[in-house]
Design a protein around this motif. Structure first.
Motif, mmCIF file in Angstrom:
data_model
loop_
_atom_site.group_PDB
_atom_site.id
_atom_site.type_symbol
_atom_site.label_atom_id
_atom_site.label_comp_id
_atom_site.label_asym_id
_atom_site.label_seq_id
_atom_site.Cartn_x
_atom_site.Cartn_y
_atom_site.Cartn_z
ATOM 1 N N TYR A 156 72.935 19.320 -24.820
ATOM 2 C CA TYR A 156 71.956 20.158 -25.545
ATOM 3 C C TYR A 156 70.916 19.327 -26.299
ATOM 4 N N MET A 157 70.660 18.090 -25.827
ATOM 5 C CA MET A 157 69.831 17.197 -26.641
ATOM 6 C C MET A 157 68.332 17.437 -26.440
ATOM 7 N N PRO A 158 67.591 17.634 -27.541
ATOM 8 C CA PRO A 158 66.139 17.762 -27.430
ATOM 9 C C PRO A 158 65.491 16.406 -27.130
ATOM 10 N N SER A 159 64.160 16.396 -27.000
ATOM 11 C CA SER A 159 63.495 15.157 -26.580
ATOM 12 C C SER A 159 63.335 14.141 -27.710
ATOM 13 N N ILE A 160 63.625 14.519 -28.951
ATOM 14 C CA ILE A 160 63.700 13.513 -30.029
ATOM 15 C C ILE A 160 65.100 13.589 -30.644
ATOM 16 N N PRO A 161 65.564 12.509 -31.290
ATOM 17 C CA PRO A 161 66.949 12.508 -31.790
ATOM 18 C C PRO A 161 67.211 13.582 -32.856
ATOM 19 N N VAL A 162 68.456 14.036 -32.894
ATOM 20 C CA VAL A 162 68.924 14.938 -33.948
ATOM 21 C C VAL A 162 69.867 14.127 -34.854
ATOM 22 N N VAL A 163 69.648 14.218 -36.161
ATOM 23 C CA VAL A 163 70.511 13.522 -37.116
ATOM 24 C C VAL A 163 71.130 14.563 -38.044
ATOM 25 N N GLY A 170 59.608 11.676 -35.924
ATOM 26 C CA GLY A 170 60.518 10.681 -35.354
ATOM 27 C C GLY A 170 61.882 11.250 -34.982
ATOM 28 N N TYR A 171 62.333 12.234 -35.770
ATOM 29 C CA TYR A 171 63.639 12.833 -35.470
ATOM 30 C C TYR A 171 63.791 14.179 -36.172
ATOM 31 N N ILE A 172 64.839 14.919 -35.776
ATOM 32 C CA ILE A 172 65.131 16.231 -36.382
ATOM 33 C C ILE A 172 66.297 16.056 -37.346
ATOM 34 N N ARG A 173 66.117 16.507 -38.597
ATOM 35 C CA ARG A 173 67.202 16.396 -39.583
ATOM 36 C C ARG A 173 67.892 17.756 -39.715
ATOM 37 N N VAL A 174 69.230 17.733 -39.735
ATOM 38 C CA VAL A 174 69.989 18.982 -39.905
ATOM 39 C C VAL A 174 70.952 18.802 -41.068
ATOM 40 N N PHE A 175 70.936 19.741 -42.004
ATOM 41 C CA PHE A 175 71.926 19.734 -43.079
ATOM 42 C C PHE A 175 73.161 20.516 -42.626
ATOM 43 N N ALA A 176 74.276 19.812 -42.450
ATOM 44 C CA ALA A 176 75.505 20.466 -41.990
ATOM 45 C C ALA A 176 75.930 21.573 -42.957
ATOM 46 N N LYS A 177 75.700 21.328 -44.239
ATOM 47 C CA LYS A 177 76.110 22.294 -45.268
ATOM 48 C C LYS A 177 75.465 23.671 -45.065
ATOM 49 N N ALA A 178 74.280 23.660 -44.469
ATOM 50 C CA ALA A 178 73.532 24.916 -44.324
ATOM 51 C C ALA A 178 73.975 25.723 -43.102
#
Ligand code: TXA
Ligand code: MG
Length: 326
Positions: free
Chosen positions: A232-239, A294-302
């Motif tokens: 499921y990876m988009p074209s820029i990194p997910v962190v 540069g990348y996608i940031r995801v807050f796990a808490k949310a």
């Protein structure tokens, strides 16, 4: 763009060609299941390895016997409640189903999609093997435009059925039933949740006065060959980070590992309601990927983890290049 109407899609599939079709979960890249050379085209167009088996889509529960030898009682009960819908059963396969479809397994994954266009096409062509219509390991498509962008320059025929209502792939499960217990093996979490499955089986057991113990076993990283760690990876990194505090602690690592400015990110923001979050997940991931950051940031808490949130969290964690939240 090569958009087809339903009649054109039916004749294209009957000729042994692939067509991308809408379902309620995500768009599928379909071939007639009993045409082995058509099924092989799915793997080459997607760059999908042959060890990753496909889901077969049938028109109704009655048609399951075209591809499967037997359906455990508990799964019949689940089909009554959830079919057509986002629930896939892993069943003993009929010899007529090619090893290419099942990656040499003795089982076949089957579902009946809840989408009028898909059902009409399946009704005319027969059972369709269809994985999600994206390149292997990449983000799944929930609109015809996503499919088109994914297979640019290939003239892939697509039927536009509008945006998918569910937005994440079906729940995939198997079942082992004996005289006093039912073991549900969950290969992939999806829109039908563990609680809904338990409630449905308990209710029926109550009615029949045949209560059996219901066990749930998660097999997400085994036995289901398609369930790879990275997907499921988009074209820029997910962190993925727990929260702002963890982000600050990890920013030097992010810089070193991704070779990016750690402040050059875009946040993935999803609706609080998991039903809406699932619906918009893949569109939002694609939007973020097109942001020139540069990348996608995801807050796990949310991210909600209960109910349908389990499927959302599963997809996000598999899409991540870096995950500091574990
Ligand atoms: O919602 C969906 O299920 C979508 C739409 C198009 O129907 N399809 C889909 O297909 O997600 P795909 O190929 O992306 O995912 C198929 C999943 C994989 O994780 C694969 O490992 C699992 O189903 N699977 C298929 N056959 C299996 C089998 N015999 N035993 C265990 N897992 C199986
Ligand atoms: Mg897929």
């Amino acid at each position: 763009m090569n958009f087809l109407n339903i009649e054109e899609a039916i004749s294209t599939l009957k000729k042994g060609e692939l067509v991308a079709i809408p379902t309620e979960t995500v768009y599928g890249l379909a071939a007639f299941v009993f045409d082995e050379s058509a099924v092989k085209k799915i793997f080459s167009l997607k760059n999908r390895p042959f060890f990753d088996p496909l889901i077969v889509h049938v028109e109704s529960f009655q048609k399951i016997n075209e591809v499967a030898r037997h359906v455990p009682n508990a799964l019949q009960i689940l089909a009554e409640q959830f079919w057509p819908g986002p629930l896939t059963f892993v069943l003993p396969k009929k010899p007529e189903v090619s090893d290419i479809v099942t990656s040499g397994l003795e089982t076949v994954a089957v579902r009946c999609p809840k989408h009028a266009i898909a059902l009409k096409i399946i009704g005319q062509v027969g059972p369709l093997a269809a994985p999600s219509a994206n390149q292997f390991k990449k983000t799944s498509p929930t609109t015809a435009q996503h499919v088109d962008a994914e297979f640019k320059n290939t003239k892939l025929p697509i039927v536009d059925g509008g945006p998918c209502e569910v937005g994440v792939e079906s729940t995939v499960l198997g079942c082992i039933e004996n005289s006093n217990s039912i073991t549900i093996e969950l290969y992939r979490p999806g829109a039908v949740t563990e609680q809904q499955i338990r409630d449905c089986l308990n209710k029926t057991a109550g009615l029949n006065k045949t209560a059996k113990e219901i066990k749930f076993v998660r097999k997400q990283n085994a036995a289901s060959p398609g369930q790879l760690e990275h997907h499921y990876m988009p074209s820029i990194p997910v962190v993925v980070v727990q929260d702002e505090e963890q982000f600050e602690k990890q920013s030097a690592n992010i810089k070193e590992k991704l070779k990016v400015n750690p402040l050059d990110f875009v946040d993935l923001k999803l609706d609080k309601n998991p039903v809406f979050a699932a619906r918009e997940l893949y569109s939002k991931l694609r939007e973020c990927a097109n942001s020139n950051k540069g990348y996608i940031r995801v807050f796990a808490k949310a991210i909600e983890r209960d109910g349908m949130g389990e499927a959302i969290w599963d997809r996000i964690s598999r899409s991540a290049t870096l995950n500091y939240s574990r």
